[in-house]
Write a protein that holds these residues in place. Structure first.
Motif, PDB file in Angstrom:
ATOM      1  N   SER A 158       0.826  -1.199   0.000  1.00 11.74           N
ATOM      2  CA  SER A 158       0.000   0.000   0.000  1.00 11.74           C
ATOM      3  C   SER A 158       0.865   1.256   0.000  1.00 11.74           C
ATOM      4  O   SER A 158       1.875   1.338   0.699  1.00 11.74           O
ATOM      5  N   PRO A 163      -4.549   1.852   4.369  1.00  8.59           N
ATOM      6  CA  PRO A 163      -4.775   1.087   3.150  1.00  8.59           C
ATOM      7  C   PRO A 163      -6.138   1.317   2.526  1.00  8.59           C
ATOM      8  O   PRO A 163      -6.340   1.037   1.347  1.00  8.59           O
ATOM      9  N   TRP A 177      -1.596  -4.467  -3.235  1.00 10.48           N
ATOM     10  CA  TRP A 177      -1.376  -4.428  -1.800  1.00 10.48           C
ATOM     11  C   TRP A 177      -2.195  -5.500  -1.093  1.00 10.48           C
ATOM     12  O   TRP A 177      -3.183  -5.994  -1.610  1.00 10.48           O
ATOM     13  N   ALA A 178      -1.730  -5.861   0.099  1.00  8.28           N
ATOM     14  CA  ALA A 178      -2.459  -6.764   0.989  1.00  8.28           C
ATOM     15  C   ALA A 178      -2.709  -6.022   2.298  1.00  8.28           C
ATOM     16  O   ALA A 178      -1.969  -5.104   2.648  1.00  8.28           O
ATOM     17  N   ASP A 179      -3.730  -6.413   3.001  1.00  8.54           N
ATOM     18  CA  ASP A 179      -4.159  -5.686   4.201  1.00  8.54           C
ATOM     19  C   ASP A 179      -3.337  -6.120   5.415  1.00  8.54           C
ATOM     20  O   ASP A 179      -3.690  -7.068   6.131  1.00  8.54           O
ATOM     21  N   ARG A 332      -5.520  -0.059  -8.887  1.00 12.73           N
ATOM     22  CA  ARG A 332      -5.144  -0.395  -7.514  1.00 12.73           C
ATOM     23  C   ARG A 332      -5.867  -1.673  -7.134  1.00 12.73           C
ATOM     24  O   ARG A 332      -7.095  -1.733  -7.158  1.00 12.73           O
ATOM     25  N   GLN A 334      -6.276  -5.052  -4.470  1.00 16.72           N
ATOM     26  CA  GLN A 334      -5.991  -5.664  -3.172  1.00 16.72           C
ATOM     27  C   GLN A 334      -5.817  -7.161  -3.346  1.00 16.72           C
ATOM     28  O   GLN A 334      -6.665  -7.842  -3.929  1.00 16.72           O
ATOM     29  N   ASP A 335      -4.693  -7.685  -2.865  1.00 15.99           N
ATOM     30  CA  ASP A 335      -4.427  -9.118  -2.929  1.00 15.99           C
ATOM     31  C   ASP A 335      -5.009  -9.788  -1.681  1.00 15.99           C
ATOM     32  O   ASP A 335      -5.564  -9.132  -0.797  1.00 15.99           O
TER      33      ASP A 335
END
Length: 351
Positions: A158, A163, A177-179, A332, A334-335
């Motif tokens: 991120s 995020p 990105w991952a959280d 953008r 999110q993975d």
């Protein structure tokens, strides 16, 4: 007897075989106007028969690309030899690049200034068509520089402390990105449910955005659960600093009953440091590693860790860069959130 190296087929060879001029071959192979559809098909068929491939050097000199993407790591070189995360990421990147016959140019540098200088040099020399960028940080100069250069990029991680917030628009930069916050919350929840109330996070480099997100998530979860003896200690990700941080926090008047490490290398070093003090894991101390690896699964006890398909993470990043090179818009994405895998290193704290 000395063998003569095989000669690569040239445009002149294709022109001779197809019965057309070299300029017609150039137009056909570069999909430019100036030749008929029939001639274009004949030239391409002959090129395939001869096994012709475009010269990467010639493409670079003509400004049409280098068939190469770049990856620069501004990390202490000593931390890369044993840490599996980046090796798995690179493996996934290569998996995506190979079918497109794209190469990967990899370089390790000492800091962000050196990384930015590398991008400028690569751009000036037509060395790469795009780059993969890791370790987003506070006041990161790289997105603006890449915009200035017009160099397509995918930032892995991120680009903001929050995020959920959209980063400043960068037209040529995608973001995968991952959280991290959700992942940290799952760790704190697991330890809290086991009965732990004193938890220390042995974190990585403090200037990195994901380090700050994890630290902030730890504090938020601790506050939400009424935990008052929870904090973070930053390191350079190395086994040496991981072990030293472990010794330091275990020497406190009220030492933690659980430690969370930002990578597998530090977690294994922490396990050894705990043993030096005569502590048994998990009877006296619980340990969690952020990134799962063979190291985590090979220790005794095996380490509770966050599990994800890291190679797939790298592959997804490379696929987003290929999409940019193909002319698609920046996105953008999110993975998957890493999943906590409880193992033998976590249990209820000592009574």
């Amino acid at each position: 007897m000395r063998r003569t190296p095989a000669r690569r087929p040239t445009m002149k060879d294709i022109a001779r075989r197809a019965g057309v001029s070299e300029s017609a071959v150039s137009f056909a192979l570069n999909d430019r106007p100036g030749v008929s559809a029939a001639t274009r098909d004949r030239v391409r068929r002959v090129a395939e028969q001869l096994g012709w491939q475009p010269s990467t050097a010639a493409r670079a000199l003509s400004g049409e690309g280098s068939a190469t993407v770049g990856l620069v790591l501004a990390r202490p070189a000593s931390t890369l030899g044993v840490e599996s995360f980046f090796l798995q990421v690179v493996s996934g990147v290569q998996e995506a690049l190979s079918p497109r016959r794209l190469g990967l140019l990899f370089q390790v540098v000492e800091d962000l200034d050196a990384e930015c200088a590398t991008y400028r040099r690569w751009w000036a020399e037509h060395r790469v068509d795009g780059v993969l960028v890791v370790d987003p940080c506070r006041d990161d100069p790289r997105p603006e520089l890449l915009d200035e250069l017009g160099l397509p990029a995918v930032v892995i991680g991120s680009m903001t402390d929050d995020p959920a917030a959209e980063p400043t628009a960068h037209p040529g930069i995608s973001n995968l990105w991952a959280d991290d916050a959700a992942a940290m919350a799952s760790i704190v929840g697991h330890l809290h449910d086991l009965g732990h109330r004193r938890i220390v996070h042995i974190a990585g480099l403090p200037e990195l955005a994901h380090t700050r997100r994890r630290m902030r998530s730890l504090r938020a979860e601790a506050e939400r659960r009424g935990l008052t003896e929870v904090d973070s200690v930053t390191t350079d990700y190395s086994d040496a600093q991981g072990a030293e941080a472990t010794r330091r926090v275990l020497a406190r008047d009220r030492p933690p009953t659980a430690l969370v490490y930002d990578n597998d290398v530090m977690a294994v070093a922490g396990l050894a440091a705990a043993a030096e003090r005569g502590l048994s894991v998990p009877a006296d101390l619980s340990i969690v590693a952020w990134d799962d690896s063979v190291l985590c699964r090979s220790t005794h006890p095996s380490l509770t860790a966050l599990v994800r398909d890291t190679a797939a993470f790298g592959r997804h990043a490379a696929e987003r860069l290929i999409a940019l090179l193909d002319g698609e818009q920046a996105v953008r994405v999110q993975d998957d959130v890493p999943r906590l895998a409880p193992r033998g290193s976590t249990a209820a704290p000592p009574g």
